[in-house]
Design an enzyme around this catalytic site. Structure first.
Site, PDB file in Angstrom:
ATOM      1  N   ALA A  59       0.836  -1.209   0.000  1.00 22.19           N
ATOM      2  CA  ALA A  59       0.000   0.000   0.000  1.00 22.19           C
ATOM      3  C   ALA A  59       0.862   1.247   0.000  1.00 22.19           C
ATOM      4  O   ALA A  59       1.471   1.578   1.026  1.00 22.19           O
ATOM      5  CB  ALA A  59      -0.926  -0.016   1.212  1.00 22.19           C
ATOM      6  N   SER A  80      13.329  14.409   0.035  1.00 21.66           N
ATOM      7  CA  SER A  80      12.224  13.642  -0.555  1.00 21.66           C
ATOM      8  C   SER A  80      12.479  12.126  -0.575  1.00 21.66           C
ATOM      9  O   SER A  80      11.617  11.331  -0.256  1.00 21.66           O
ATOM     10  CB  SER A  80      11.968  14.199  -1.957  1.00 21.66           C
ATOM     11  OG  SER A  80      11.467  13.229  -2.787  1.00 21.66           O
ATOM     12  N   GLU A 113       6.777  -5.002 -10.984  1.00 24.59           N
ATOM     13  CA  GLU A 113       5.488  -4.928 -11.695  1.00 24.59           C
ATOM     14  C   GLU A 113       5.718  -4.813 -13.200  1.00 24.59           C
ATOM     15  O   GLU A 113       4.983  -5.381 -13.992  1.00 24.59           O
ATOM     16  CB  GLU A 113       4.683  -3.716 -11.203  1.00 24.59           C
ATOM     17  CG  GLU A 113       4.091  -3.904  -9.808  1.00 24.59           C
ATOM     18  CD  GLU A 113       3.320  -2.686  -9.333  1.00 24.59           C
ATOM     19  OE1 GLU A 113       3.843  -1.561  -9.469  1.00 24.59           O
ATOM     20  OE2 GLU A 113       2.205  -2.862  -8.812  1.00 24.59           O
ATOM     21  N   ARG A 114       6.781  -4.052 -13.581  1.00 24.06           N
ATOM     22  CA  ARG A 114       7.019  -3.786 -15.010  1.00 24.06           C
ATOM     23  C   ARG A 114       7.742  -4.912 -15.717  1.00 24.06           C
ATOM     24  O   ARG A 114       7.621  -5.045 -16.934  1.00 24.06           O
ATOM     25  CB  ARG A 114       7.829  -2.474 -15.140  1.00 24.06           C
ATOM     26  CG  ARG A 114       6.967  -1.282 -14.780  1.00 24.06           C
ATOM     27  CD  ARG A 114       7.771  -0.034 -14.458  1.00 24.06           C
ATOM     28  NE  ARG A 114       6.921   0.852 -13.657  1.00 24.06           N
ATOM     29  CZ  ARG A 114       7.319   1.970 -13.095  1.00 24.06           C
ATOM     30  NH1 ARG A 114       8.562   2.371 -13.222  1.00 24.06           N
ATOM     31  NH2 ARG A 114       6.475   2.710 -12.384  1.00 24.06           N
ATOM     32  N   ARG A 126     -16.646 -18.919 -38.521  1.00 20.42           N
ATOM     33  CA  ARG A 126     -17.745 -17.966 -38.727  1.00 20.42           C
ATOM     34  C   ARG A 126     -17.878 -17.633 -40.229  1.00 20.42           C
ATOM     35  O   ARG A 126     -16.928 -17.143 -40.853  1.00 20.42           O
ATOM     36  CB  ARG A 126     -17.482 -16.678 -37.939  1.00 20.42           C
ATOM     37  CG  ARG A 126     -18.503 -15.586 -38.163  1.00 20.42           C
ATOM     38  CD  ARG A 126     -19.840 -15.935 -37.555  1.00 20.42           C
ATOM     39  NE  ARG A 126     -20.829 -14.894 -37.771  1.00 20.42           N
ATOM     40  CZ  ARG A 126     -22.104 -15.004 -37.394  1.00 20.42           C
ATOM     41  NH1 ARG A 126     -22.535 -16.098 -36.788  1.00 20.42           N
ATOM     42  NH2 ARG A 126     -22.955 -14.028 -37.623  1.00 20.42           N
ATOM     43  N   GLN A 168     -13.908  -6.853 -32.388  1.00 22.90           N
ATOM     44  CA  GLN A 168     -14.343  -6.561 -33.760  1.00 22.90           C
ATOM     45  C   GLN A 168     -14.449  -7.848 -34.587  1.00 22.90           C
ATOM     46  O   GLN A 168     -15.392  -8.026 -35.368  1.00 22.90           O
ATOM     47  CB  GLN A 168     -13.335  -5.583 -34.402  1.00 22.90           C
ATOM     48  CG  GLN A 168     -13.847  -4.897 -35.643  1.00 22.90           C
ATOM     49  CD  GLN A 168     -15.040  -3.980 -35.354  1.00 22.90           C
ATOM     50  OE1 GLN A 168     -15.259  -3.581 -34.210  1.00 22.90           O
ATOM     51  NE2 GLN A 168     -15.820  -3.685 -36.359  1.00 22.90           N
ATOM     52  N   GLY A 183     -17.536  -9.636 -33.839  1.00 24.68           N
ATOM     53  CA  GLY A 183     -18.757  -8.915 -34.196  1.00 24.68           C
ATOM     54  C   GLY A 183     -19.674  -8.781 -32.979  1.00 24.68           C
ATOM     55  O   GLY A 183     -19.218  -8.522 -31.867  1.00 24.68           O
ATOM     56  N   GLY A 184     -20.967  -9.004 -33.202  1.00 20.40           N
ATOM     57  CA  GLY A 184     -21.954  -8.862 -32.117  1.00 20.40           C
ATOM     58  C   GLY A 184     -21.649  -9.790 -30.945  1.00 20.40           C
ATOM     59  O   GLY A 184     -21.859  -9.429 -29.777  1.00 20.40           O
ATOM     60  N   THR A 243       1.451   4.574 -14.621  1.00 22.58           N
ATOM     61  CA  THR A 243       0.625   4.768 -15.819  1.00 22.58           C
ATOM     62  C   THR A 243       1.504   4.813 -17.077  1.00 22.58           C
ATOM     63  O   THR A 243       2.729   4.963 -16.988  1.00 22.58           O
ATOM     64  CB  THR A 243      -0.164   6.100 -15.737  1.00 22.58           C
ATOM     65  OG1 THR A 243       0.793   7.176 -15.753  1.00 22.58           O
ATOM     66  CG2 THR A 243      -1.017   6.186 -14.488  1.00 22.58           C
TER      67      THR A 243
HETATM   68  C1  LIG Z   1      -7.170  -2.053  -9.935  1.00 21.05           C
HETATM   69  C2  LIG Z   1      -6.051  -1.264  -9.327  1.00 21.05           C
HETATM   70  C3  LIG Z   1      -5.165  -1.901  -8.468  1.00 21.05           C
HETATM   71  C4  LIG Z   1      -4.152  -1.177  -7.840  1.00 21.05           C
HETATM   72  N1  LIG Z   1      -3.359  -1.804  -6.905  1.00 21.05           N
HETATM   73  C5  LIG Z   1      -2.538  -1.046  -6.132  1.00 21.05           C
HETATM   74  C6  LIG Z   1      -1.831  -1.646  -5.012  1.00 21.05           C
HETATM   75  O1  LIG Z   1      -1.921  -2.843  -4.769  1.00 21.05           O
HETATM   76  N2  LIG Z   1      -1.086  -0.825  -4.227  1.00 21.05           N
HETATM   77  C7  LIG Z   1      -0.953   0.503  -4.458  1.00 21.05           C
HETATM   78  O2  LIG Z   1      -0.272   1.176  -3.696  1.00 21.05           O
HETATM   79  N3  LIG Z   1      -1.593   1.099  -5.516  1.00 21.05           N
HETATM   80  C8  LIG Z   1      -2.378   0.353  -6.345  1.00 21.05           C
HETATM   81  N4  LIG Z   1      -3.047   0.942  -7.405  1.00 21.05           N
HETATM   82  C9  LIG Z   1      -2.883   2.365  -7.660  1.00 21.05           C
HETATM   83  C10 LIG Z   1      -2.161   2.682  -8.961  1.00 21.05           C
HETATM   84  O3  LIG Z   1      -0.795   2.395  -8.840  1.00 21.05           O
HETATM   85  C11 LIG Z   1      -2.453   4.154  -9.281  1.00 21.05           C
HETATM   86  O4  LIG Z   1      -3.817   4.230  -9.663  1.00 21.05           O
HETATM   87  C12 LIG Z   1      -1.570   4.695 -10.375  1.00 21.05           C
HETATM   88  O5  LIG Z   1      -0.242   4.802  -9.930  1.00 21.05           O
HETATM   89  C13 LIG Z   1      -2.047   6.068 -10.856  1.00 21.05           C
HETATM   90  O6  LIG Z   1      -2.266   6.930  -9.788  1.00 21.05           O
HETATM   91  P1  LIG Z   1      -3.649   7.758  -9.686  1.00 21.05           P
HETATM   92  O7  LIG Z   1      -4.753   6.797  -9.879  1.00 21.05           O
HETATM   93  O8  LIG Z   1      -3.610   8.547  -8.444  1.00 21.05           O
HETATM   94  O9  LIG Z   1      -3.637   8.714 -10.927  1.00 21.05           O
HETATM   95  P2  LIG Z   1      -2.883  10.161 -11.042  1.00 21.05           P
HETATM   96  O10 LIG Z   1      -1.484  10.026 -10.567  1.00 21.05           O
HETATM   97  O11 LIG Z   1      -3.760  11.154 -10.368  1.00 21.05           O
HETATM   98  O12 LIG Z   1      -2.914  10.376 -12.584  1.00 21.05           O
HETATM   99  C14 LIG Z   1      -4.066  10.837 -13.299  1.00 21.05           C
HETATM  100  C15 LIG Z   1      -3.659  11.016 -14.756  1.00 21.05           C
HETATM  101  O13 LIG Z   1      -2.624  12.006 -14.834  1.00 21.05           O
HETATM  102  C16 LIG Z   1      -1.487  11.472 -15.486  1.00 21.05           C
HETATM  103  N5  LIG Z   1      -0.265  12.019 -14.911  1.00 21.05           N
HETATM  104  C17 LIG Z   1       0.102  12.071 -13.607  1.00 21.05           C
HETATM  105  N6  LIG Z   1       1.303  12.610 -13.481  1.00 21.05           N
HETATM  106  C18 LIG Z   1       1.738  12.905 -14.737  1.00 21.05           C
HETATM  107  C19 LIG Z   1       2.915  13.482 -15.283  1.00 21.05           C
HETATM  108  N7  LIG Z   1       3.938  13.852 -14.509  1.00 21.05           N
HETATM  109  N8  LIG Z   1       3.009  13.643 -16.631  1.00 21.05           N
HETATM  110  C20 LIG Z   1       1.979  13.244 -17.440  1.00 21.05           C
HETATM  111  N9  LIG Z   1       0.837  12.700 -16.992  1.00 21.05           N
HETATM  112  C21 LIG Z   1       0.713  12.530 -15.652  1.00 21.05           C
HETATM  113  C22 LIG Z   1      -1.582   9.969 -15.242  1.00 21.05           C
HETATM  114  O14 LIG Z   1      -0.813   9.234 -16.182  1.00 21.05           O
HETATM  115  C23 LIG Z   1      -3.069   9.746 -15.381  1.00 21.05           C
HETATM  116  O15 LIG Z   1      -3.416   9.653 -16.724  1.00 21.05           O
HETATM  117  C24 LIG Z   1      -4.015   0.224  -8.102  1.00 21.05           C
HETATM  118  C25 LIG Z   1      -4.883   0.837  -9.009  1.00 21.05           C
HETATM  119  C26 LIG Z   1      -5.891   0.126  -9.607  1.00 21.05           C
HETATM  120  C27 LIG Z   1      -6.841   0.844 -10.542  1.00 21.05           C
END
Ligand SMILES: Cc1cc2nc3c(=O)[nH]c(=O)nc-3n(C[C@H](O)[C@H](O)[C@H](O)COP(=O)(O)OP(=O)(O)OC[C@H]3O[C@@H](n4cnc5c(N)ncnc54)[C@H](O)[C@@H]3O)c2cc1C
Length: 386
Positions: free
Chosen positions: A128, A182, A248-249, A274, A342, A345-346, A371
């Site tokens: 978390a 930080s 994760e990546r 189909r 696609q 289809g349906g 993201t």
């Molecule tokens: C199903 C699910 C499971 C998850 N599991 C976990 C978990 O187990 N533990 C945990 O800690 N978190 C978890 N997360 C959280 C996840 O890591 C975050 O949702 C993700 O990092 C994005 O953060 P945010 O949702 O606050 O979006 P934000 O950071 O608010 O971003 C909103 C939008 O702004 C864009 N953005 C933000 N900063 C920039 C920038 N500098 N430049 C350009 N664009 C930017 C983002 O790409 C996005 O499109 C989970 C999320 C989901 C949906």
């Protein structure tokens, strides 16, 4: 210089055994679990019995001792055979951000206490860091942990926590020194289920990956003993957190490739049987174009991922490669899901076939674990510096 692109026979045999297991145990009912948004503890236990809950963890702690590439192949096989992305989300989080950090940063005592139960699947792990007002900008979290004798007292709210409602231990990142620079403000704590002051919110109703439970986690005067700190004080963001993102990546994302592979197989079969305008739709060039492009993006995804995974396995720098793989696979997963619908289809639009849910499931890869915008930012920074 030689380039070896081969997997070993053992790796391929293991992938196949996981795929077969998934087809038999996970696939039945996966559509229903999506509809109900239900995590199934029995399937979780079966994964534990099969040895999937501690894949990369050394055998001395109850894991399988699988290398990075083998761990990726196993997750691919599990998703390809089981088509339950929610299970893969839960298992990936349990492994990569719930269990691996304890193996890599835990003291010997912490490893012995947690890893055997996490590896067997008896316990479920979670991580978390995300908060309602801090996701991509992880350094902006507000949850605090203040010293009180031998304890640290946590206060704050986490959100989107995979496995939150079912986790037996949650690795929680909190600010321990607000005045520090930080990168040194945060520490990580392993908080056991039932610790007074920690509560999970209700299961969040998600678009996809619905069999994985997700919730908020609340911390209110939550006292954890100092022996529960994971890694050195002040090191949680750069050491634990960023390493979690890297797993994760380079590992967790492998499941998406298995999903795309299963989906393409279904598309090929469907296109062959189909009939439209008197012949199978597979004979139309525009359908062949879709199938060909899906194949290309899966192969490209696979080599990008396994290149990053291999570099990680060798201990070589791979930050740019990991972000390239994550970004590309997230995009390929979404595009392939759209094309699959696609082609059907349906029938692609209704819940009778799993291609419908693949669009909903695929979207998460561009959000969780950093993201796609953040991946592109990292890729650019590794070129530009800064
Ligand atoms: C199903 C699910 C499971 C998850 N599991 C976990 C978990 O187990 N533990 C945990 O800690 N978190 C978890 N997360 C959280 C996840 O890591 C975050 O949702 C993700 O990092 C994005 O953060 P945010 O949702 O606050 O979006 P934000 O950071 O608010 O971003 C909103 C939008 O702004 C864009 N953005 C933000 N900063 C920039 C920038 N500098 N430049 C350009 N664009 C930017 C983002 O790409 C996005 O499109 C989970 C999320 C989901 C949906």
């Amino acid at each position: 210089m030689a380039l070896d692109f081969s997997f070993t026979e053992e790796q391929l045999a293991f992938r196949k055994s996981v795929r077969d297991f998934a087809e038999k145990v996970v696939w039945p009912g996966s559509g229903q679990r999506d509809v109900e948004g239900r995590f199934d503890p029995e399937i979780w236990r079966a994964c534990g019995d099969f040895g999937l809950c501690g894949l990369p963890i050394p055998e001395e702690y109850g894991g399988q001792g699988a290398d990075i590439v083998t761990s990726c192949l196993a997750l691919e096989g599990l998703e390809e055979g089981g088509r339950d992305s929610g299970l893969l989300l839960s298992l990936g989080a349990h492994l990569c951000i719930g269990t691996v950090p304890i193996w890599l940063h835990g003291t010997e005592e912490q490893r012995r206490r947690y890893l055997p139960k996490l590896c067997s699947g008896e316990w479920i792990g979670a991580f978390a860091i995300t908060e309602p007002e801090a996701g991509s900008d992880a350094a902006a979290i507000k949850t605090t942990a203040r010293r009180d004798g031998e304890h640290w007292v946590l206060d704050g709210t986490k959100t989107f926590i995979t496995n939150g409602p079912v986790a037996d231990v949650v690795n929680v990142v909190a600010v321990t020194d607000p005045s520090a620079a930080s990168g040194q403000r945060m520490s990580c704590f392993m908080v056991d289920k039932g610790t007074p002051g920690m509560t999970a919110g209700k299961h969040m109703d998600k678009m996809g990956n619905r069999s994985s439970p997700t919730s908020e986690m609340f911390f209110s005067d939550c006292a954890v003993h100092e022996s529960q700190m994971l890694g050195p004080e002040g090191s949680a963001l750069w050491k634990v957190g960023f390493e979690c993102f890297d797993w994760e990546r380079t590992v967790m994302i492998a499941a998406s490739i298995g999903g795309m592979e299963a989906q393409l197989g279904a598309c090929v079969e469907y296109a062959k049987q189909r009939v439209a305008f008197g012949k199978p739709i597979a004979q139309f060039e525009m359908i062949q174009d879709k199938l060909a492009r899906m194949r290309v993006s899966i192969n490209a995804s696979r080599w990008l991922l396994y290149h990053a995974a291999w570099l990680k396995q060798q201990g070589l720098p791979h930050m740019q490669e990991a972000s390239i793989a994550k970004y590309f696979i997230a995009d390929a997963g979404m595009q392939n899901a759209l094309e699959a619908v696609q082609i059907f289809g349906g029938y692609g639009y209704v819940k009778e076939f799993p291609v419908e849910r693949s669009i909903r499931d695929a979207k998460l890869a561009a959000i969780g674990g950093g993201t796609s915008e953040i991946q592109k930012m990292i890729i650019a920074r590794t070129m530009l510096g800064g």
